[in-house]
Enzyme design. Structure first.
Site, PDB file in Angstrom:
ATOM      1  N   ILE A  15       0.799  -0.752  -0.166  1.00 49.22           N
ATOM      2  CA  ILE A  15      -0.096  -0.176  -0.182  1.00 49.22           C
ATOM      3  C   ILE A  15       1.016   1.476   0.171  1.00 49.22           C
ATOM      4  CG2 ILE A  15      -1.888   1.275   1.176  1.00 49.22           C
ATOM      5  CD1 ILE A  15      -3.496  -1.103   2.832  1.00 49.22           C
ATOM      6  N   GLY A  16       1.794   1.165   0.466  1.00 45.94           N
ATOM      7  CA  GLY A  16       2.926   2.114   0.482  1.00 45.94           C
ATOM      8  C   GLY A  16       3.954   2.241   1.458  1.00 45.94           C
ATOM      9  N   GLY A  31       7.037   4.226   3.849  1.00 43.57           N
ATOM     10  CA  GLY A  31       7.535   5.496   4.786  1.00 43.57           C
ATOM     11  C   GLY A  31       8.737   5.402   4.890  1.00 43.57           C
ATOM     12  N   GLY A  32       9.553   6.446   6.175  1.00 46.37           N
ATOM     13  CA  GLY A  32      10.389   6.126   6.920  1.00 46.37           C
ATOM     14  C   GLY A  32      10.938   4.851   7.882  1.00 46.37           C
ATOM     15  N   VAL A  38       3.454  -0.982   5.233  1.00 49.16           N
ATOM     16  CA  VAL A  38       1.968  -1.560   4.485  1.00 49.16           C
ATOM     17  C   VAL A  38       1.766  -2.286   3.587  1.00 49.16           C
ATOM     18  CG1 VAL A  38      -0.637  -0.294   4.978  1.00 49.16           C
ATOM     19  CG2 VAL A  38       1.020   0.919   6.283  1.00 49.16           C
ATOM     20  N   LYS A  40       0.568  -4.016   8.665  1.00 47.77           N
ATOM     21  CA  LYS A  40       1.368  -3.386   8.622  1.00 47.77           C
ATOM     22  C   LYS A  40       2.723  -4.406   9.579  1.00 47.77           C
ATOM     23  CE  LYS A  40       1.948   1.381  10.860  1.00 47.77           C
ATOM     24  NZ  LYS A  40       1.647   2.443  11.010  1.00 47.77           N
ATOM     25  N   ASP A  89       0.324   9.682  19.828  1.00 47.29           N
ATOM     26  CA  ASP A  89       0.630  10.226  18.718  1.00 47.29           C
ATOM     27  C   ASP A  89       0.009  10.267  18.627  1.00 47.29           C
ATOM     28  OD1 ASP A  89       3.123  11.640  17.421  1.00 47.29           O
ATOM     29  OD2 ASP A  89       3.398   9.476  16.041  1.00 47.29           O
TER      30      ASP A  89
END
Length: 591
Positions: free
Chosen positions: A163-164, A166-167, A171, A192, A286
């Site tokens: 799905i994508g 990041g750092g 996922v 995830k 967060d």
């Protein structure tokens, strides 16, 4: 997160994985000291299916073939991949400490480097950065669509596509191989993967397992459901509800500022999610736009409780949990673990950012963020938004109080007003009136409607409404807002729960169409009956009786606030039915 392409070449082979990426020259030299070189002649088999995963290999030259028996070809061997220089093989079995599921043989003369399990563990202890390399290595393998199904299997789930990323977050979209046929929400899920560097931190797993056990039992419309956790490949995977939509971060970045009404709706939704989690003893830690999804129908959903894995930017290390300092509460910078008041400080910063079009503070270093959050006053909101709603401004002001005790005292009186079910309008115009349902402490409901922001076009669906149910023995009705189809069933994740052994887990679904209220059978064991006629789907009118199992739902009346039902057990079952509920087939047979 940004979309990512599946790693691979035009010929279908995966792109090589650079094991040295992110390592210093000294670290690369240390890695090289643990490798054993070997030569394999063409045709030589060096990984056998079924043997222990006690090492991995790095191909320096030549090509290898990964093969396994194919049931479709009558047991003949199928080539799963042909790999060349730079590729790593055997790493998944090593990480998982399970028998290998395929054979690997040299297709040409090959030069390989071998890393044993003992050397691998020694390197991990000496080079913490290698844990990030491990995460990238697993992500690389899962993201390659040409990989065999077994290599993309995580417990009962099969990875379909990334799905994508990041750092520090990967996922995937996955399918559940054991999901019931009448449970579409579980057939497609999001997986995830937590980074190895986080999972291996002292105390993190124990704390997270405790919070995950709570969150897996929590079902709330404004929380991305956590179905289960799976520990595999040296890390942990979260099996999450798949949300059709985009992150609030993406949505915010596509607008310079958000309309105050939309920001208020987001505040209401996130508040309800936080209150549901706080009631279970779980603190988010967060809250920020990156951790909020806006579903295609406008429902806001909060995710990542208890882990707060960053996707970009600097972070504050909170005993194994990293948070973004842009939203951090003053007490977090002081070394405290935080309580519900800290979550509302995060929310206050986020709301300020959406109303003003910029964050209240700007800094580069940890020390600068800490000083600003602990001592600096944010600029007045009206400097950025002259027409900010008074109630929204009061909420943000209260949420940004530095002292957590005073902050909580200021927020508590506002919680009742924030207890409304809302959806965010994801288009420029809004069709139909907004219906708000507020639940007071005594269980009473207050309903109000607001006019549409833009005139309603001629041919549009009916305005959003609520379904009201009067359950047996309860003096007050319960309201269910029709922001999405509502599922009637025996237990979670159904929306309307009916304690009836003859009702399937997901029995029927209510939805709104231009014709009115529609009901659809979800493949239940005992079927749906409208006025004792079996139906697969039907439009309901006032006076109709819908029977699910041995329970009658009677459409009593329609009002300005929605449709009202009474729920009661059947006086007697129809002719030909069983004399006792226990005589019916068990609900598990079809749901």
């Amino acid at each position: 997160m940004m979309p990512t392409d599946t790693p691979g070449n035009a010929d279908g082979a995966p792109a090589p994985f650079d094991l040295l990426q992110g390592l210093s020259a000294e670290q690369a030299q240390l890695l090289g000291s643990k490798l054993t070189s070997l030569s394999i002649r063409a045709g030589g088999l060096f990984i056998h299916a079924g043997e222990p995963g006690d090492c991995l290999y790095i191909i320096r030259s030549g090509e290898v073939e990964v093969t396994a028996p194919s049931s479709a070809a009558g047991g003949a061997r199928k080539v799963l991949a042909r790999l060349g220089p730079g590729h790593v093989v055997g790493e998944m079995a090593l990480l998982n400490r399970e028998p290998r599921n395929a054979d690997v043989a040299a297709a040409t003369d090959c030069e390989l480097d071998r890393l044993s399990a003992v050397g691998f563990e020694s390197l991990c202890a000496q080079m913490p950065v290698l844990k990030l390399v491990l995460t990238r290595l697993v992500a690389h393998r899962l993201s390659w669509s040409g990989s065999d199904v077994l290599a993309r299997r995580i417990g009962a789930y099969t990875v379909i596509a990334p799905i994508g990323e990041g750092g520090m977050a990967w996922v995937y979209r996955a399918t559940c191989n054991t999901a019931p046929a009448d449970d579409p929400e579980r057939r497609v899920v999001a997986l995830k993967m937590l980074p190895h560097s986080l999972v291996t931190r002292s105390g993190f797993l124990e704390q997270f397992r405790q919070e995950a056990s709570v969150m897996t039992g929590l079902r709330h419309e404004n929380i991305v459901s956590l179905y289960e956790t799976i520990e595999i490949y040296g890390t942990m995977f979260l099996v999450l509800e798949y949300v059709h939509g985009r992150s609030l971060r993406d949505w915010v970045e596509s607008h310079s500022k958000l309309a105050p009404d939309n920001v208020w709706d987001i505040a209401c939704s996130v508040t309800q999610a936080l209150r549901a989690a706080h009631a279970r003893g779980v603190i988010h830690r967060d809250v920020k736009p990156d951790n909020i999804m806006v579903r295609h129908d406008g429902v806001v959903k909060l995710m990542d409780f208890g882990i707060a894995v960053p996707v970009s930017g600097p972070t504050v290390d909170l005993g194994g949990v990293a948070i973004s300092p842009r939203y951090g509460a003053p007490e977090i910078f002081a070394g405290e673990r935080g309580d519900p008041a800290a979550d509302f400080y995060n929310l206050g910063i986020m709301l300020y950012e959406m109303v003003a079009g910029c964050a209240p503070f700007s800094a580069e270093t940890y020390e600068e963020w800490a000083e600003l959050h602990q001592s600096a006053a944010p600029p007045p909101l009206k400097q950025h938004c002259a027409n900010v709603r008074p109630d929204l401004e009061a909420l943000i002001t209260a949420a940004l109080i530095k002292d957590p005790a005073r902050r909580w005292q200021a927020i508590v009186p506002m919680l009742d007003r924030l207890s409304v079910k809302t959806t965010v309008q994801t288009t420029a115009s809004f069709v139909g009136s907004r219906l708000r349902v507020r639940t007071a402490e005594d269980g009473a409901h207050a309903v109000s409607t607001e006019p549409p922001r833009d005139p309603q076009p001629a041919a549009t669906p009916r305005a959003m409404l609520a379904l009201w149910f009067r359950f047996p023995g309860e003096p007050k009705e319960r309201a269910f807002l029709m922001t999405k189809p509502l599922v009637v069933g025996r237990d979670a994740p159904a929306d309307i729960l009916i304690a009836d052994a003859m009702v399937s887990r997901r029995h029927a679904e209510f939805s709104v169409t231009p014709r009115g209220l529609h009901v659809r059978d979800l493949g239940s064991s005992n079927g749906c009956f409208v006025n004792e006629h079996p139906v697969a789907q039907a439009d309901l009118r006032q006076g109709d009786q819908l029977r699910v199992g041995s329970t009658l739902l009677t459409f009593e009346r329609e009002s300005a606030t929605g449709i009202h039902f009474s729920i009661a057990p059947c006086a007697q079952l129809p002719a030909g039915g069983p004399d006792n509920v226990s005589d019916w087939p068990p609900p598990e047979a079809g749901g």
